[in-house]
Design an enzyme around this catalytic site. Structure first.
Site, PDB file in Angstrom:
ATOM      1  N   SER A 102       0.850  -1.191   0.000  1.00 33.34           N
ATOM      2  CA  SER A 102       0.000   0.000   0.000  1.00 33.34           C
ATOM      3  C   SER A 102       0.888   1.244   0.000  1.00 33.34           C
ATOM      4  O   SER A 102       2.071   1.160  -0.342  1.00 33.34           O
ATOM      5  CB  SER A 102      -0.925  -0.033   1.222  1.00 33.34           C
ATOM      6  OG  SER A 102      -1.939   0.948   1.083  1.00 33.34           O
ATOM      7  N   ASN A 103       0.346   2.394   0.354  1.00 33.86           N
ATOM      8  CA  ASN A 103       1.132   3.629   0.387  1.00 33.86           C
ATOM      9  C   ASN A 103       0.592   4.541   1.477  1.00 33.86           C
ATOM     10  O   ASN A 103      -0.385   4.206   2.147  1.00 33.86           O
ATOM     11  CB  ASN A 103       1.116   4.302  -0.993  1.00 33.86           C
ATOM     12  CG  ASN A 103      -0.295   4.643  -1.417  1.00 33.86           C
ATOM     13  OD1 ASN A 103      -0.949   5.470  -0.799  1.00 33.86           O
ATOM     14  ND2 ASN A 103      -0.780   3.977  -2.453  1.00 33.86           N
TER      15      ASN A 103
END
Ligand code: CTP
Length: 222
Positions: A21-22
């Site tokens: 993810s980020n």
């Protein structure tokens, strides 16, 4: 008018307990949703996992993966007048998702990653679209050049560019707004809610101009 807004990150599963993810907080997308609602418009907010409550009166669709976000956007785009794709969609996902937890291995492991589908580009490629298409560009360098290239490649009407070192996970941002006719506007550092109100005004003005030219009716809120 009806807005479709994407916000937040996506999660791409590696195994039942891990994902890619980020750091997107979703704040900018949620602020745009609130600004559009406050101005009397309808909003469909398609969001990845964030720690924010959706604004009241939003049609809220919660998604996890880029594929779920892709499908939700395509289900709702044609009933929208303005699509604002603000989400930080993961660019890659594991080629295979392990159904069981991957065990620790002393030698290290390699993950094969494959590209996700680009949601913004898939809308931009549609010659028949009747909605204004707005993308975001999160950059660390060559902000204007990279954002201009994204505007052309993804065939959007507007790209809102920001330096991730200013806007990531904070309540403030500064923006460069690029239009398909080559015009450019800057908004200096300000709270995201203020920026969101300015953006909504800009999107509405541009949508009205663009669609009036093509003689296409825009659904006004009754
Ligand atoms: N975007 C999307 N689908 C993807 C990746 C990006 O819809 N799979 C959209 C984002 O929501 C944003 C725009 O594309 O509106 C630009 O995203 P960004 O991450 O800045 O650009 P990328 O195309 O991923 O390019 P790069 O990471 O190389 O800068």
């Amino acid at each position: 008018m009806t807005f479709l807004i994407t916000a937040g990150p996506t999660r791409e599963a590696i195994d039942p307990v891990r994902y890619i993810s980020n750091r997107s907080s979703g704040k900018m997308g949620y602020a745009i949703a609130k600004a559009a609602l406050d101005a009397g418009h309808k909003v469909t907010l398609i969001s990845g996992p964030v720690n924010l409550a959706p604004p009241r009166n939003t049609k809220f669709i919660s998604v996890l993966t880029s594929d779920e976000m892709f499908d939700a956007v395509h289900r709702h785009a044609d009933t929208s007048d303005i699509c604002v794709l603000c989400a930080a969609v993961a660019d890659y996902k594991p080629a295979q998702v392990s159904p069981v937890k991957i065990k620790k291995c002393a030698d290290g492991i390699s993950l094969e990653l494959i590209p996700t589908r680009d949601i913004l580009q898939s809308l931009g490629e549609r010659g028949d679209r009747k909605f204004l298409l707005v993308g975001f560009a999160a950059e660390t360098d060559h902000l204007e050049a990279n954002a201009t290239e994204k505007l052309r490649r993804k065939n959007c009407d507007i790209i809102v560019a920001n330096d991730v070192r200013v806007g990531m996970e904070t309540d403030q941002n500064e923006l460069v707004i690029l239009f398909r006719d080559g015009e450019m506007k800057r908004i200096s550092r300000a709270p995201k809610q203020f920026l969101a109100c300015e953006l909504v005004k800009i999107f509405l003005k541009f949508a009205t101009k663009r669609f009036d030219k093509k003689d296409v009716m825009i659904t006004e809120r009754t």
